[in-house]
Each structure stands twice: as C-alpha cells, then as structure tokens.
Design a protein around this motif. Sequence first.
Motif, PDB file in Angstrom:
ATOM      1  N   TYR A 133     -15.147  10.813 -16.568  1.00  0.00           N
ATOM      2  CA  TYR A 133     -13.770  10.876 -17.043  1.00  0.00           C
ATOM      3  C   TYR A 133     -12.838  11.385 -15.945  1.00  0.00           C
ATOM      4  O   TYR A 133     -11.784  10.793 -15.678  1.00  0.00           O
ATOM      5  N   TRP A 170      -9.748   9.458 -13.754  1.00  0.00           N
ATOM      6  CA  TRP A 170      -8.415  10.025 -13.579  1.00  0.00           C
ATOM      7  C   TRP A 170      -8.071  10.171 -12.102  1.00  0.00           C
ATOM      8  O   TRP A 170      -6.928   9.948 -11.686  1.00  0.00           O
ATOM      9  N   SER A 197      -8.828   2.508 -20.882  1.00  0.00           N
ATOM     10  CA  SER A 197      -8.342   3.769 -21.442  1.00  0.00           C
ATOM     11  C   SER A 197      -9.009   4.163 -22.755  1.00  0.00           C
ATOM     12  O   SER A 197      -9.322   5.343 -22.959  1.00  0.00           O
ATOM     13  N   ILE A 198      -9.253   3.205 -23.663  1.00  0.00           N
ATOM     14  CA  ILE A 198      -9.806   3.562 -24.971  1.00  0.00           C
ATOM     15  C   ILE A 198     -11.238   4.056 -24.845  1.00  0.00           C
ATOM     16  O   ILE A 198     -11.603   5.114 -25.387  1.00  0.00           O
ATOM     17  N   SER A 249     -11.254   7.347 -23.095  1.00  0.00           N
ATOM     18  CA  SER A 249     -10.814   8.442 -23.961  1.00  0.00           C
ATOM     19  C   SER A 249     -11.940   8.921 -24.868  1.00  0.00           C
ATOM     20  O   SER A 249     -12.086  10.124 -25.127  1.00  0.00           O
ATOM     21  N   GLY A 289     -13.358  12.504 -24.779  1.00  0.00           N
ATOM     22  CA  GLY A 289     -13.269  13.272 -26.017  1.00  0.00           C
ATOM     23  C   GLY A 289     -14.618  13.818 -26.447  1.00  0.00           C
ATOM     24  O   GLY A 289     -14.729  14.976 -26.872  1.00  0.00           O
ATOM     25  N   LEU A 319      -7.278  13.147 -28.012  1.00  0.00           N
ATOM     26  CA  LEU A 319      -6.758  11.786 -27.813  1.00  0.00           C
ATOM     27  C   LEU A 319      -5.289  11.755 -27.374  1.00  0.00           C
ATOM     28  O   LEU A 319      -4.952  11.059 -26.413  1.00  0.00           O
ATOM     29  N   HIS A 360      -4.952  12.732 -23.872  1.00  0.00           N
ATOM     30  CA  HIS A 360      -5.393  11.691 -22.947  1.00  0.00           C
ATOM     31  C   HIS A 360      -4.364  10.575 -22.816  1.00  0.00           C
ATOM     32  O   HIS A 360      -3.952  10.222 -21.705  1.00  0.00           O
ATOM     33  N   PHE A 361      -3.930  10.014 -23.945  1.00  0.00           N
ATOM     34  CA  PHE A 361      -3.124   8.789 -23.909  1.00  0.00           C
ATOM     35  C   PHE A 361      -1.696   9.014 -23.417  1.00  0.00           C
ATOM     36  O   PHE A 361      -1.134   8.137 -22.760  1.00  0.00           O
ATOM     37  N   TRP A 403      -1.766   9.226 -19.633  1.00  0.00           N
ATOM     38  CA  TRP A 403      -2.250   7.931 -19.148  1.00  0.00           C
ATOM     39  C   TRP A 403      -1.117   6.905 -19.167  1.00  0.00           C
ATOM     40  O   TRP A 403      -0.921   6.151 -18.216  1.00  0.00           O
ATOM     41  N   GLU A 428      -4.405  -2.731 -24.289  1.00  0.00           N
ATOM     42  CA  GLU A 428      -5.492  -1.754 -24.256  1.00  0.00           C
ATOM     43  C   GLU A 428      -6.508  -2.022 -25.362  1.00  0.00           C
ATOM     44  O   GLU A 428      -7.718  -1.949 -25.134  1.00  0.00           O
TER      45      GLU A 428
END
Length: 445
Positions: free
Chosen positions: A20, A24, A326-327, A330, A334, A349, A352-353, A356, A388
């Motif tokens: 993760y 990033w 991304s999904i 995440s 998570g 979540l 994260h989003f 992003w 996404e």
Amino acid sequence: MNFNPKAMQYGLSVFGLIWYLGLWTIGLLGCFAARRRYRSRTTPRTTLQSPGVSILRPLKGLDSNLYENLESTFKQDYPTFEILFSVADENDEALTVVQALVDRYPHVKATIVIGEEVVGVNPKVNNLIRPFRQAAHDILWVLDSGVLVDPGTLARSVDALTVSSHSQKTIGLVHHLPVAQIKETRLGSRLEAAFLNTNHAKMYIAINTLAVDSCVVGKSNLYRRSDVEKVNGSLIPVRKQVLQRESQQSKVYGLAAFGKYLAEDNMIAGAIWHELGLRHDLSCDVAKNIVGDMSFWDYVWRRVRWIRVRKRMVLAATLVEPFTESIVVSLIGGYSCGQLFGIPLWLFLPMHFVPWLFLDLDVYQSIAGNSPRGGELGTFLLAWCAREVLALPIWILAILGSEVAWRGRSYKVLRNGEASLSVYQGSSSGWRHFWRRTEPVYHQL
C-alpha cells in the motif's frame, strides 16, 4: 512445524501495508514529476544548423478534429522539417483535409504518400513503410492522426534527443504523454479522459521517471531511422546477437520487423532500449489526444484490447495491474491497517480515497494546464468514480480472452504481442461479442 494463523495474518498485513505504501510512493512520484516536468517549459535551443526532421502522419478516415490535428504540424516553430502524410487507399476521405492544408501552407514541404506496403498484420506499420523509406531526414517524428501538438513541441523534442543530459546513457527515443481533450460528451469519451488524465498519466510518468525499462505509448514518438534499421524486435542486445551468430539473412530488420505486432510502438521502443542500449526521454510537451465520439462499449473494448495485448507482452505486469488500482489498493490498505492498528474500514476508506482523488486532480492540473471546475468538475468526478469501479471488471474480461478488434478488423493476440488477422470481420462491440456464433479463422502474413 505447526501452522500459526495469527503469524500468517500478521505477515500478510505487513506485506499489504508495504504494498500500500509502495503504491502511494509511486503515485506521489508521478505527481511531483508531473509538476516539475509540465508546469514549466524550457526554451528550445534550435538554430539554423539544427538537424532536419521528417514528420510522418499515417491516416485512415476522418478522425475527430482531424483538420486542427494535422494543421498543428504545419505550425511547428522549427527551421527544417517536412511532413509526409500516408494513406493506404487513394479514396481515403482524409486526403481532402490534407490537400486543403497543403494549399493553405504552400511554404511547408508536405508530401502525400498513397498506397500501403503489406509487411504484417498491423495496418499502421503497413501504412508507414513507404514514407519511412522516402523521408529525407534521419530523425523521424511519428504522430497519430488523433494527436494535436503545440508549436514548440518539435524543437524541444529534438533538444531532448540530441542535447547531452546529465545521464550517461544516450537518448534514442523521445515520447510525449497523451493527454485527453474532450469534444464529445458521451459516457465512453468521459471515461477515456478520466483514465488518461489521471491514473494512466500518473503511472506513466512515474515509471518513466524511474526508467528501469521501456514504457512508451506510440501516439507521438521521435527517433532516428538509422537506429530502427538496426533492430529486429528480438530484444536481444545487438552484440549478443553477433556472438550467438544469428543469421542476419533470416532476420527482418527495420520497421518491417514490427508489422507482426499490434503494439508496434511499444516493441520499437523496447528494441531501441534493449537491442541498442539507448534510453528514452519524455519531453515537457504533451500529445493532446482528441477523444472522439466514444460510447460506453467503445471504451470497454478499447481497454480490453490493450490489456490483452499487454498480457502477451508483459504477463507479470498485467497480472499485477488490478493490485495497483485504487479500489483494490484501498481494500489491501484497509485490511492491513485494521489488523495492525485497529483502524476500522469505514474510517480508513475516506482517508484513502479523498487524498487519492486530490492526487489525481493535481496530476490533471499539471498535464492539462487546468483542472475541471464548476459543473465540469461534477461530471469529471462521476466519470472518475465509474472508471475506478470498472477497472477490475474490464481487467477480468480482458484476461479471459485473446481476441481484439481494431479499426474494423478482428485479431487474435499471440505470443510476445504478435497477432493473426481474422478472416471473419464482424462486430466486436457490446454483448453481441459474446453471442457471435461464427468462429473466426485467423491467419498470419
């Protein structure tokens, strides 16, 4: 040795967190590299002694914004260049547009080449063979018909190709990041723009900044004809080919060697990198990709096509691809943060989003010169979310097959990205693709 589920769970969580954070890091690298490269432009060092350039524009039909796209090559601020337009058919509708531009800019040397030379299944390569051979200059700039460029693009690209940089490696190819510009409001067009201007741009810039291997999209590429004539697509260094005593008479060299690939742009770039040991450079200019009238299924099958091609060329990278979206990222982050730090998924979540999304918008701002605002922002956000969500289903659909449709023809993607042409030519759009009862017959040229 006893199995310890807690230890395994902990190990997966640590690995997931590392993955993760790694994604990033790559995303931030792409964002900062985009800011540095595209938010300011260098002044070209062109003089009257600058090397001449032949601009090759293969054409087929009336693409969206064709007049303005082609006109942008006539407007290049560079001392010595020629333009070669090539079409396979003398009745091609694009010729009317080309002739109008030739008449409007009589001071620019422009040539129309009619008639393809079939060397493989790739129609673009077949269309380029004759202008490739007829070009007056060694430096070639190959531009797709759907691309519009700024007047200083050629001058800065020649600088990148010829002026020594801090790197010890010689540059053999200069390419330009494709940036979508929308003239149509259909869903497929919106999805394509959301993809190209955010996730694709971010990863493309980051990978080319790291420069660990060739990664090139062929919408706008500048290279030397003399270099391409030395390679054959084997990706084996030229010196090793000589040591292995491979028969040069049995090998096809030059542009014709890439007619068997659908992704000839990526293969040419890879050959320049691996066979000649030359490196690539991204210019600070972009290739403005004018997105035409794309339906939802046009977008889906376009993404499927290139995933299926990449699957045969770089299988490992293609298999990893869903874990960079991304999904899925995440969910990995998570799960890992929940196990290691007790952070609930409902809280993780949005953490994260939101950043992003802002990272993607920052990349958009860097490459396009502005970001969506007002009502356009709402439309973009809907397209971004849909893109996404669709990423994984489209990837699964692509992995399950090997047939692709391109320019009204059907192909089967073979090993190493080679392709065979289908004798059956039917629709490959929408759900009809799954219900076609006629089994296509493929053949290689």
